[in-house]
Design an enzyme around this catalytic site. Sequence first.
Site, mmCIF file in Angstrom:
data_model
loop_
_atom_site.group_PDB
_atom_site.id
_atom_site.type_symbol
_atom_site.label_atom_id
_atom_site.label_comp_id
_atom_site.label_asym_id
_atom_site.label_seq_id
_atom_site.Cartn_x
_atom_site.Cartn_y
_atom_site.Cartn_z
ATOM 1 N N TRP A 1 -66.404 9.494 65.683
ATOM 2 C CA TRP A 1 -66.357 9.656 64.229
ATOM 3 C C TRP A 1 -65.651 10.958 63.835
ATOM 4 O O TRP A 1 -65.375 11.178 62.665
ATOM 5 C CB TRP A 1 -67.747 9.593 63.604
ATOM 6 N N GLU B 1 -73.224 8.662 60.050
ATOM 7 C CA GLU B 1 -74.298 9.455 59.438
ATOM 8 C C GLU B 1 -75.609 8.664 59.352
ATOM 9 O O GLU B 1 -76.683 9.216 59.523
ATOM 10 C CB GLU B 1 -73.883 9.968 58.062
ATOM 11 N N GLN C 1 -82.170 11.075 62.914
ATOM 12 C CA GLN C 1 -83.290 11.028 63.876
ATOM 13 C C GLN C 1 -82.860 10.562 65.260
ATOM 14 O O GLN C 1 -83.721 10.212 66.070
ATOM 15 C CB GLN C 1 -84.398 10.066 63.401
ATOM 16 N N THR C 2 -81.592 10.488 65.542
ATOM 17 C CA THR C 2 -81.146 9.884 66.798
ATOM 18 C C THR C 2 -80.056 10.727 67.441
ATOM 19 O O THR C 2 -79.181 11.258 66.743
ATOM 20 C CB THR C 2 -80.613 8.459 66.527
ATOM 21 N N LEU D 1 -81.956 0.579 68.195
ATOM 22 C CA LEU D 1 -81.667 1.916 67.660
ATOM 23 C C LEU D 1 -82.852 2.445 66.842
ATOM 24 O O LEU D 1 -82.946 3.639 66.582
ATOM 25 C CB LEU D 1 -80.401 1.843 66.802
ATOM 26 N N TYR E 1 -85.812 2.685 63.614
ATOM 27 C CA TYR E 1 -85.740 3.080 62.203
ATOM 28 C C TYR E 1 -84.853 2.093 61.429
ATOM 29 O O TYR E 1 -83.803 2.449 60.899
ATOM 30 C CB TYR E 1 -85.208 4.509 62.048
ATOM 31 N N TYR F 1 -78.795 15.546 52.565
ATOM 32 C CA TYR F 1 -78.071 15.896 53.790
ATOM 33 C C TYR F 1 -76.881 14.961 53.991
ATOM 34 O O TYR F 1 -75.741 15.401 54.180
ATOM 35 C CB TYR F 1 -78.978 15.836 55.037
ATOM 36 N N ASP G 1 -78.666 19.848 58.260
ATOM 37 C CA ASP G 1 -79.440 18.997 59.148
ATOM 38 C C ASP G 1 -80.286 19.909 60.049
ATOM 39 O O ASP G 1 -80.311 21.134 59.847
ATOM 40 C CB ASP G 1 -78.530 18.067 59.969
ATOM 41 N N CYS H 1 -77.499 33.006 73.407
ATOM 42 C CA CYS H 1 -76.981 34.076 72.538
ATOM 43 C C CYS H 1 -75.828 34.838 73.189
ATOM 44 O O CYS H 1 -74.928 35.321 72.489
ATOM 45 C CB CYS H 1 -78.107 35.038 72.161
ATOM 46 N N CYS I 1 -72.650 33.183 72.278
ATOM 47 C CA CYS I 1 -72.587 32.713 70.889
ATOM 48 C C CYS I 1 -71.461 33.432 70.130
ATOM 49 O O CYS I 1 -71.395 34.662 70.141
ATOM 50 C CB CYS I 1 -73.923 32.958 70.194
ATOM 51 N N CYS J 1 -75.813 38.006 64.008
ATOM 52 C CA CYS J 1 -77.110 37.324 64.013
ATOM 53 C C CYS J 1 -78.254 38.323 63.880
ATOM 54 O O CYS J 1 -78.305 39.327 64.585
ATOM 55 C CB CYS J 1 -77.271 36.515 65.303
HETATM 56 S S1 SF4 Z 1 -76.989 32.124 66.106
HETATM 57 FE FE1 SF4 Z 1 -78.181 33.877 66.819
HETATM 58 S S2 SF4 Z 1 -79.946 32.944 67.816
HETATM 59 FE FE2 SF4 Z 1 -78.412 31.343 67.634
HETATM 60 S S3 SF4 Z 1 -77.338 31.410 69.588
HETATM 61 FE FE3 SF4 Z 1 -76.200 32.680 68.118
HETATM 62 S S4 SF4 Z 1 -76.982 34.724 68.496
HETATM 63 FE FE4 SF4 Z 1 -78.446 33.336 69.397
#
Ligand code: SF4
Length: 357
Positions: A31, A44, A49-50, A87, A89, A127, A145, A207, A210, A216
């Site tokens: 998609w 969507e 829930q899946t 599936l 629901y 959503y 979501d 993290c 990330c 963050c």
């Molecule tokens: S958004 Fe924040 S908590 Fe989430 S993975 Fe990145 S650094 Fe970690």
Amino acid sequence: MLHPESATFPAETLRAALAHWFSAHGRVLPWRTNPSPYAVLVSEFMLQQTQVATVMPYFVRWLEQFPTLHRLAEASEDEVLLLWQGLGYYSRARNLHRAAKVVVERFGGELPSDPAVLSSLPGVGPYAAGAIAAFAFDRPVPTVDANIARVLARLANVKLPVDSPAGNRAIWALAASLLPEKGGGRLHTSALMELGALVCLPKKPQCLVCPVQAHCRAQEPETLPLKAPRKATVQLTECAAWILGEEGVLLERQTGRRSGGLWSLPKLRLPPTTAPLFQTVYPFTHHRITLQVHAAQPSDVLSAEQSWFAPERILDEAALPVGHRRAVSALLAARLGLPNSGSPLPAVVPEQTSALL
Ligand code: SF4
């Protein structure tokens, strides 16, 4: 509460970091490669829930059988439920079917792009309306979501339950504050959602890799997002009848929100006096359902909801809830020697036990 500095998120820098990461790490999903409004609408509904891996084969089969919104609108409810079988629901399948009909009747077959108008379609909540507007039409509109809620709650160190009215408002406001000004909704929303799916994981957020770690504010990310206490699991027992006659197996059309439109083994009208032939346990929302199937005789007059199905064709013609499908398949194998195909489609959640007793 939100972190005191929440208003100062460098939205543009965050968006750029997310987009860069997504272009290198985002998954190729059908998609996404074909973000036509109809394909996005179907995805969507299926993804509610899946998990993605469960949805993929259903999505591919769905677009093969119902390649256009018009074709879906013209389909019978039996066709729709049969393809959705496994599936779970099922109200999603009925709502998707109804939504296709409404789009054909009210909008000439063109899916609207305005989230407010999308929200008027059956089964489309805030959503899904935001997600369809962003993914199908690239509109810079907010949507939240579970993945996005988790990422945003951690980014801003939100200490309110995200499923409480105040927490929900805070997360949606944060989602809106990070949007690009013009267009680009598809890339931004996809990247945010994908970060939640691949990096900002519920139990072990990654993290160190990330792309937005520098911004963050989570101090203990694995403790977020906060959620209101869950409903306790409710144990239910369903007793169903196995009635095999000359005309085949007797099934009953279900009514009600949970499984309306599906076929199932008939409900046992009186308490069982014999041991069950088959038993299986499966979860449904916050219920844990034990299905017990007992041998029974048909009443003299069938009700309007009941019908006979030929054993060789029953699994191809009748859309059954997962537990009933497994029971029919196992009992046909045991009684008539037919192949026990079980459910050829992956179930949303695995059954706990399944045995002939
Ligand atoms: S958004 Fe924040 S908590 Fe989430 S993975 Fe990145 S650094 Fe970690």
